[in-house]
Motif scaffolding. Structure first.
Motif, short mmCIF file in Angstrom:
data_model
loop_
_atom_site.label_atom_id
_atom_site.label_comp_id
_atom_site.label_asym_id
_atom_site.label_seq_id
_atom_site.Cartn_x
_atom_site.Cartn_y
_atom_site.Cartn_z
N TRP A 61 15.72 37.17 22.16
CA TRP A 61 16.71 36.40 21.41
C TRP A 61 17.52 37.28 20.47
CZ3 TRP A 61 19.00 32.16 22.62
CH2 TRP A 61 18.36 31.31 23.53
N GLY A 62 16.86 38.31 19.95
CA GLY A 62 17.60 39.28 19.12
C GLY A 62 18.70 39.92 19.94
N ALA A 63 18.35 40.35 21.15
CA ALA A 63 19.34 40.99 22.03
C ALA A 63 20.43 40.01 22.41
CB ALA A 63 18.66 41.53 23.27
N ARG A 64 20.04 38.76 22.71
CA ARG A 64 21.04 37.76 23.12
C ARG A 64 22.03 37.48 22.00
NH1 ARG A 64 17.12 33.50 26.34
NH2 ARG A 64 17.09 34.65 28.31
N ILE A 65 21.51 37.33 20.77
CA ILE A 65 22.41 37.05 19.65
C ILE A 65 23.31 38.25 19.39
CG2 ILE A 65 22.47 36.63 17.15
CD1 ILE A 65 19.85 34.94 17.64
N GLY A 66 22.70 39.45 19.47
CA GLY A 66 23.50 40.67 19.30
C GLY A 66 24.61 40.76 20.33
N LEU A 67 24.28 40.49 21.59
CA LEU A 67 25.27 40.55 22.66
C LEU A 67 26.36 39.51 22.45
CD1 LEU A 67 22.95 41.12 25.73
CD2 LEU A 67 24.72 42.68 24.93
N LEU A 68 25.94 38.32 22.01
CA LEU A 68 26.92 37.25 21.78
C LEU A 68 27.91 37.67 20.70
CD1 LEU A 68 27.70 34.33 22.55
CD2 LEU A 68 26.38 33.59 20.57
N VAL A 69 27.39 38.26 19.61
CA VAL A 69 28.26 38.72 18.54
C VAL A 69 29.24 39.77 19.07
CG1 VAL A 69 28.33 39.99 16.34
CG2 VAL A 69 26.63 38.17 16.69
N LEU A 70 28.72 40.72 19.88
CA LEU A 70 29.58 41.77 20.44
C LEU A 70 30.68 41.17 21.32
CD1 LEU A 70 26.98 44.52 21.46
CD2 LEU A 70 28.55 44.54 19.52
N VAL A 71 30.27 40.23 22.19
CA VAL A 71 31.26 39.64 23.12
C VAL A 71 32.31 38.86 22.33
CG1 VAL A 71 31.57 37.91 24.91
CG2 VAL A 71 29.75 39.57 25.13
N VAL A 72 31.85 38.09 21.33
CA VAL A 72 32.80 37.29 20.54
C VAL A 72 33.79 38.21 19.82
CG1 VAL A 72 33.01 35.79 18.52
CG2 VAL A 72 31.35 35.26 20.30
N LEU A 73 33.27 39.30 19.21
CA LEU A 73 34.16 40.24 18.51
C LEU A 73 35.13 40.89 19.50
CD1 LEU A 73 31.84 42.11 15.98
CD2 LEU A 73 33.81 40.68 15.46
#
Lengths: 261, 257
Positions: A61-73
């Motif tokens: 979930w840490g990785a998923r949230i991190g990836l989501l933040v990266l994609v959104v940015l």
């Protein structure tokens, strides 16, 4: 103004955001490929790997949230830049492509949009496992026995999923666009951070081309070899049978648990 | 030889423009593109029509005044030359040549093919200088400059500020111009004291003028009459990053003023 607000407001700062998020997403793409290439090993290999990931929810979930933040940015900054770039030329020229421009550079937004759509489909396909979009059935019902535990059979899901021609085709098309996107994006990230001079630029471009080709071959090989029935076609047949008998949660392959005793 | 010209005509920035087609009189193939326009204009004037307005000054490729997008490329078909160094022998008899002004929000049209490039001046005013009393000419070698830096600085200093980079870029980005100006001072000892203040001020002004961002397409480098390299944009990006990390200089209280 703080450094963060300057970065998100200025044109060069936004390019830093694009380059930084793009570089991190590129690292994920490499890691994800290494994980996925395990499908060319025995079924236990990728199932063990998948089970390992599933057993570490905090990490996943840490990785998923991190990836989501990266994609959104990455996406929001791309949209902001595209709007500003279009606004900078309100009247276009009467004809002709932008002289001397690298063709990949003109398709970054288009390839990015298709890749974003692919990510949504890919998550629905193999993460959320929505039965309606995979052309096979309910993937959540495919289980296997691993080390005495009943776990999701990721190998069966992949070998079944990519036997559907349009799924395999969409994956390959998305990978081709990722190849175009990375071919320009990797080198441009170096440029945006200013990590370039006349000596290193040809090397960086060579590296970017090599890396994007390697990523494309690696990813495209998976749906192609499965669709051509080179990988896992016997296993897929058994998994399909298990799927028909949907009430069953028995292991697809009885032999799979043999070395776990 | 004779050519057909499809030229953008626009009375002023408040009226709509349109393409109009003109037949040139007989031309000498060794005329420059601007001389050809002079000949066409003479004929227009004789007929009592408004001549085509276009920018020009030195006509030897060094002032950066001439502009024009000729057949889709700023400064005409060749690399490394300005419009004034483009000759009619580069075209064929009977060709139709499309001539447009530089197109960018930051370069509003004044008339026909003339655009207002004062945005470049305002970027220069923001930081494209060094704040020293120049005094009498100093001894040539009193400040040593490494050869590599001198070469690079001279490459950057070749920029004549014509705006072809903006005209060619699909984002109408002024990064190549600003990068050249930032780099040529940033590479020399005299430019060091204001190096990071300069890059921040010039980039801020560039953004305020409404130029687009860089997507590393390479168009600017391809059309630059002085063949200024994209390497300088990387150098500017690097200096800008360092400037952001350094932050604002601390205000010093007191002193002898």
């Amino acid at each position: 103004m703080s450094i963060v607000s300057v970065i998100f407001k200025s044109s060069i700062g936004k390019k830093y955001v694009m380059a930084g998020t793009g570089a991190l997403l590129f690292l994920f793409v490499i890691g994800h490929l290494v994980g996925n290439l395990q499908v060319f090993g025995p079924p236990e290999l990728i199932n063990t790997y998948a089970h390992f990931l599933q057993s570490k929810p905090a990490m996943v979930w840490g990785a998923r949230i991190g990836l989501l933040v990266l994609v959104v940015l990455h996406v929001t900054t791309a949209v902001q830049l595209s709007i500003a770039n279009k606004a900078a030329r309100p009247v276009t020229y009467s004809g002709g492509e932008a002289y001397g421009s690298a063709w990949q550079s003109r398709y970054m937004l288009m390839s990015g949009i298709v890749i974003a759509a692919f990510i949504v489909y890919h998550l629905a396909h193999f993460t959320a496992r929505l039965p309606a979009i995979n052309g096979v059935g309910d993937f959540t019902k495919i289980k296997t026995v691993l080390h005495g535990e009943i776990v999701p059979d990721v190998y069966a899901m992949m070998v079944l999923g990519f036997q559907v021609w349009w799924v395999a085709l969409f994956y390959i098309v998305a990978q081709a666009l990722l190849f175009i996107h990375l071919g320009h994006g990797i080198a441009s990230a170096f440029q945006s951070f200013g990590l370039r001079d006349h000596v290193w630029w040809p090397r960086i471009q060579f590296l970017a081309k090599g890396a994007s080709i390697a990523i494309f071959i690696g990813y495209a090989l998976i749906p192609i070899s499965i669709y051509m029935r080179v990988v896992g076609s016997d296993y897929a047949g058994k998994a399909a049978a298990q799927l028909k008998d949907s009430a069953s949660v028995q292991p697809a392959v009885a032999t799979q648990g043999k070395e776990t005793h | 030889m004779k050519v057909k010209l499809k030229v953008w005509r626009q009375k002023n920035r408040n009226t709509a423009g349109e393409f109009r087609t003109y037949e040139s009189p007989a031309l000498n193939e060794n005329m420059s593109f601007l001389e050809m326009l002079d000949v066409v204009n003479e004929e227009l004037a004789n007929k009592g029509e408004d001549p085509i307005a276009f920018d020009h000054d030195c006509r030897e490729g060094i002032c950066g005044t001439c502009s024009l997008v000729i057949g889709g490329k700023p400064h005409g078909p060749h690399r490394g030359v300005a419009t004034c160094q483009t000759y009619m022998r580069s075209f064929r008899d009977g060709d139709t040549i499309v001539v447009e002004p530089f197109r960018a929000k930051a370069f509003p049209i004044i008339k026909d093919l003339v655009v207002d490039r004062k945005a470049f001046d305002r970027i220069q005013h923001a930081g494209g200088f060094i704040s020293v009393r120049t005094g009498a000419a100093p001894d040539a070698n009193s400040i040593p400059v490494p050869k590599e830096n001198a070469d690079l600085a001279m490459d950057a200093a070749q920029c004549i500020g014509c705006g072809a980079c903006v005209a060619a870029c699909k984002n109408a980005s002024a990064m190549l111009f600003v990068a050249a100006k930032v780099s040529h001072l940033g590479l020399l000892p005299q430019g060091q004291p204001e190096r990071f203040k300069r890059v921040k001020a010039m980039v801020t002004q560039m953004d305020a003028e409404g130029f687009g961002a860089c997507t590393v397409t390479g168009s600017c480098e391809a059309v630059c009459p002085k063949e200024i390299s994209l390497d300088f944009i990387a150098r500017m990006n690097r200096d800008y990053g360092v400037a952001l990390l350094k932050g604002e200089p601390k205000q010093i209280a007191g002193g002898v003023g």
